[in-house]
Write a protein that holds these residues in place. Structure first.
Motif, mmCIF file in Angstrom:
data_model
loop_
_atom_site.group_PDB
_atom_site.id
_atom_site.type_symbol
_atom_site.label_atom_id
_atom_site.label_comp_id
_atom_site.label_asym_id
_atom_site.label_seq_id
_atom_site.Cartn_x
_atom_site.Cartn_y
_atom_site.Cartn_z
ATOM 1 N N LYS A 3 4.169 35.793 20.926
ATOM 2 C CA LYS A 3 2.959 35.054 21.295
ATOM 3 C C LYS A 3 1.792 35.509 20.430
ATOM 4 C CE LYS A 3 0.785 33.331 25.483
ATOM 5 N NZ LYS A 3 0.764 33.396 26.961
ATOM 6 N N GLY A 4 1.081 34.529 19.900
ATOM 7 C CA GLY A 4 -0.033 34.826 19.004
ATOM 8 C C GLY A 4 0.362 34.891 17.547
ATOM 9 N N THR A 12 4.173 29.701 16.270
ATOM 10 C CA THR A 12 3.725 28.433 16.832
ATOM 11 C C THR A 12 4.849 27.412 16.734
ATOM 12 O OG1 THR A 12 1.442 28.866 16.157
ATOM 13 C CG2 THR A 12 2.015 26.598 16.735
ATOM 14 N N SER A 34 13.742 28.407 29.624
ATOM 15 C CA SER A 34 13.724 29.403 28.557
ATOM 16 C C SER A 34 15.039 30.152 28.439
ATOM 17 C CB SER A 34 12.590 30.403 28.822
ATOM 18 O OG SER A 34 11.352 29.729 28.918
ATOM 19 N N ALA A 62 10.631 30.317 21.778
ATOM 20 C CA ALA A 62 9.583 29.344 22.099
ATOM 21 C C ALA A 62 10.229 28.045 22.553
ATOM 22 C CB ALA A 62 8.692 29.091 20.883
ATOM 23 N N THR A 85 3.815 24.004 25.655
ATOM 24 C CA THR A 85 4.584 24.985 24.897
ATOM 25 C C THR A 85 4.610 26.304 25.661
ATOM 26 O OG1 THR A 85 2.632 25.692 23.649
ATOM 27 C CG2 THR A 85 3.995 23.973 22.661
ATOM 28 N N SER A 86 5.593 27.130 25.316
ATOM 29 C CA SER A 86 5.703 28.452 25.925
ATOM 30 C C SER A 86 6.343 29.386 24.911
ATOM 31 C CB SER A 86 6.548 28.385 27.199
ATOM 32 O OG SER A 86 6.668 29.661 27.801
ATOM 33 N N TYR A 87 5.973 30.683 24.990
ATOM 34 C CA TYR A 87 6.443 31.644 24.012
ATOM 35 C C TYR A 87 6.915 32.926 24.679
ATOM 36 C CZ TYR A 87 3.887 28.657 20.793
ATOM 37 O OH TYR A 87 3.437 27.570 20.071
ATOM 38 N N GLY A 114 6.877 36.887 24.949
ATOM 39 C CA GLY A 114 5.755 37.795 24.775
ATOM 40 C C GLY A 114 5.726 38.463 23.405
#
Length: 124
Positions: free
Chosen positions: A65-66, A69, A106, A49, A58-60, A62
């Motif tokens: 994700k979900g 945080t 990333s 992340a 923000t970015s995560y 795959g």
């Protein structure tokens, strides 16, 4: 000199939660975009992340994700990674990293400073 120190890792059961913290010292924390990465044995370091300097972007990966945080508190010079619904595949050494230049990335090569890592072990 910039120093990053991670904490909060440990052994947990599948389905549990952990919150990792990373305290940054030595420079103005708000001047860095921050990232979390992880590395499992015999695997390459991978992106988890990232968060912008102000926290508004923000970015995560795959795979998280979900469930994970990322957040930051610029007043405390700290970035966090809240990890929920952990699975054994999340087992790794987790690193935080800081980038002093503009732009959000990333890949590990785009980060300037790294911590020593904190181990997360998830058992089934």
């Amino acid at each position: 000199q910039v120093q990053l120190r991670e904490s909060g890792g440990g052994p947990v059961q599948a389905g549990d939660s952990l919150r990792l913290s990373c305290v940054v010292s030595g420079r103005t924390f708000s001047g860095y975009s921050m990232g979390w990465f992880r590395q499992a044995p015999e695997k390459e370091r991978e992106f988890v992340a990232r968060i912008s300097r102000t926290g508004d972007s923000t970015s995560y990966a795959g795979s998280v994700k979900g469930r994970f945080t990322i957040s930051r508190d610029n007043a405390k010079n700290t970035v966090y990674l809240q990890m929920n619904s952990l699975v054994p595949e999340d087992t790794a050494l987790y690193y935080c990293a800081a980038r002093s230049r503009a732009g959000l990335f990333s890949t590990p090569a785009n980060y300037d400073y790294w911590g020593q890592g904190t181990q997360v072990t998830v058992s089934s």
